[in-house]
Design an enzyme around this catalytic site. Structure first.
Site, PDB file in Angstrom:
ATOM      1  N   ASP A 153       0.841  -1.056  -0.007  1.00  0.00           N
ATOM      2  CA  ASP A 153      -0.097  -0.084  -0.138  1.00  0.00           C
ATOM      3  C   ASP A 153       1.021   1.318  -0.171  1.00  0.00           C
ATOM      4  O   ASP A 153       0.374   2.613  -0.062  1.00  0.00           O
ATOM      5  CB  ASP A 153      -1.027   0.056   1.213  1.00  0.00           C
ATOM      6  N   SER A 154       2.187   1.220   0.078  1.00  0.00           N
ATOM      7  CA  SER A 154       3.012   2.048  -0.216  1.00  0.00           C
ATOM      8  C   SER A 154       2.818   2.958  -1.467  1.00  0.00           C
ATOM      9  O   SER A 154       3.287   3.976  -1.645  1.00  0.00           O
ATOM     10  CB  SER A 154       4.514   1.594   0.002  1.00  0.00           C
ATOM     11  N   ASP A 176      -1.221  -6.205  -0.339  1.00  0.00           N
ATOM     12  CA  ASP A 176      -1.076  -5.694   0.947  1.00  0.00           C
ATOM     13  C   ASP A 176      -2.935  -5.237   1.217  1.00  0.00           C
ATOM     14  O   ASP A 176      -3.261  -4.545   0.283  1.00  0.00           O
ATOM     15  CB  ASP A 176      -0.571  -4.136   0.896  1.00  0.00           C
ATOM     16  N   LYS A 216      -1.253  -9.372   2.922  1.00  0.00           N
ATOM     17  CA  LYS A 216      -0.467  -8.824   3.991  1.00  0.00           C
ATOM     18  C   LYS A 216      -1.462  -7.987   4.880  1.00  0.00           C
ATOM     19  O   LYS A 216      -1.950  -7.079   4.410  1.00  0.00           O
ATOM     20  CB  LYS A 216       0.728  -8.258   3.558  1.00  0.00           C
ATOM     21  N   GLU A 224      -1.422  -5.907   8.589  1.00  0.00           N
ATOM     22  CA  GLU A 224      -0.714  -5.154   9.675  1.00  0.00           C
ATOM     23  C   GLU A 224      -1.317  -5.366  10.995  1.00  0.00           C
ATOM     24  O   GLU A 224      -2.409  -5.519  11.384  1.00  0.00           O
ATOM     25  CB  GLU A 224      -0.473  -3.779   9.303  1.00  0.00           C
ATOM     26  N   GLU A 275       9.272  -4.558  10.323  1.00  0.00           N
ATOM     27  CA  GLU A 275       9.561  -2.980   9.929  1.00  0.00           C
ATOM     28  C   GLU A 275       9.933  -2.331  11.001  1.00  0.00           C
ATOM     29  O   GLU A 275       9.502  -2.097  12.073  1.00  0.00           O
ATOM     30  CB  GLU A 275       8.309  -2.470   8.977  1.00  0.00           C
TER      31      GLU A 275
HETATM   32  O1  KIV Z   1       3.431  -0.974   1.682  1.00  0.00           O
HETATM   33  C1  KIV Z   1       4.603  -1.592   1.693  1.00  0.00           C
HETATM   34  O2  KIV Z   1       5.645  -1.162   0.955  1.00  0.00           O
HETATM   35  C2  KIV Z   1       5.234  -2.384   2.927  1.00  0.00           C
HETATM   36  C3  KIV Z   1       6.667  -2.665   2.913  1.00  0.00           C
HETATM   37  C4  KIV Z   1       7.229  -1.642   3.384  1.00  0.00           C
HETATM   38  C5  KIV Z   1       6.735  -3.897   3.796  1.00  0.00           C
HETATM   39  O3  KIV Z   1       4.361  -2.672   3.579  1.00  0.00           O
END
Ligand code: KIV
Length: 307
Positions: A63-64, A102, A132, A134, A199
């Site tokens: 989600d970055s 994510d 993924k 969190e 992280e």
């Molecule tokens: O969204 C992302 O890029 C991440 C990584 C930094 C692990 O969660």
């Protein structure tokens, strides 16, 4: 589908003949064998294809992308539909790497059933092979695992918790928070998570969790003792517009390469140096001759009329 015909579930066409697909169990084997796992984020067809062809084991549609691709201030506003759109593009490009999507903020923070329904969309509609999430959402991880959805956990500095954390800060720096993080990591693994991203935590903490757990840890800003490492694509290649975090290593300056190529192109256009004759299409010779003859005839008639 016959497993005999499609070993590893990969398209058996000649182009893919030598590809062994990376799977969640394969990543667990890598930990047992002590072989480090390479992971990278990617968000579109071209870059994921390059990452995959370069041999990256795990591609995370992180989600970055809200920040590095879409220019948002943080990751909170990205939606499930936007994440699905990018996950589909990555899925179309990748042959070998494990594709992890994510889950965005808000898509799994309420009822477990809602988190499960959203996760199913990533698998069914976008081709993700794992999701993924969190935080230590143990009940949700159990539900996803029961539903055959492989889970990548994410602990430590979890960017979706930015408001609770008060900024992007290294986590687990006191004995109490270290012990809680280790317990959360263990609980995630016990609930069925197959991989854990750590992280922004001290190296010593990541090393202890890596030693504690039977599942692979993938570090980002967590030191070299994890079972693997992940970086954000745009950080690795200098496609960001702010000073990098301490843990980022820039492997190339793609930003400068792109900027100078585009400036060169702009100059060529302004000076009519692009495109050249070789870069242009031409009429077939007979057509050109016919047109030239017609032009010449018209010219002659025009001249006679004037006389
Ligand atoms: O969204 C992302 O890029 C991440 C990584 C930094 C692990 O969660």
């Amino acid at each position: 589908m016959s497993l005999t015909t499609f070993p590893g579930g990969v398209d058996p066409s000649p182009a893919n003949a030598s590809i062994t697909k990376v799977t969640m169990p394969a990543l667990a084997d890598r930990k047992r064998q002590g072989k480090p796992i390479s992971a990278l984020t990617a968000y579109d067809y071209a870059t994921s294809r390059i990452a995959d062809e370069a041999g990256i084991d795990l591609i995370l549609v992180g989600d970055s992308l809200a920040m590095v691709v879409l220019g948002h201030e943080n990751t909170l506003s990205i939606t499930v539909d936007e994440m699905l759109h990018h996950t589909r593009a990555v899925h179309r490009a990748v042959r070998r790497a494990l594709v992890v999507a994510d889950m965005p903020f808000g898509s799994y923070h309420g009822a477990v059933a809602e988190g499960l329904a959203n996760a199913i969309r990533f698998i069914k509609e976008a081709g993700a092979e794992a999701v993924k999430i969190e935080g230590a959402r143990i009940e949700l991880v159990r539900a996803l695992t029961d539903a055959e959805i492989p889970v990548v956990g994410h602990l430590g500095l979890t960017p979706q918790s930015i408001h609770r954390m008060g900024g992007y800060r290294v986590q687990a720096r006191t004995a109490e928070t270290v012990l809680r993080l280790r317990a959360d990591a263990q609980a995630l693994a016990d609930a069925g998570a197959g991989v854990l991203v750590l992280e922004g935590v001290p190296r010593e903490v990541a090393a202890a969790i890596t030693a504690d757990l039977p599942i692979p840890t993938i570090g980002i800003g967590a030191g070299p003792d994890c079972d693997g490492q992940i970086l954000v694509f745009h950080d690795l290649l200098n496609l960001t517009f702010a000073p990098p975090a301490k843990f980022v290593r820039r492997y190339a300056d793609a930003g400068s390469i792109m900027r100078s190529a585009i400036e060169h192109y702009r100059d060529d256009v302004e000076q009519r140096a692009f495109p050249s004759d070789e870069e242009s299409y031409h009429l077939p010779e007979p057509v050109r001759r016919v047109l030239e003859e017609k032009d010449a005839a018209q010219h002659k008639t025009g001249t006679l009329r004037k006389i």
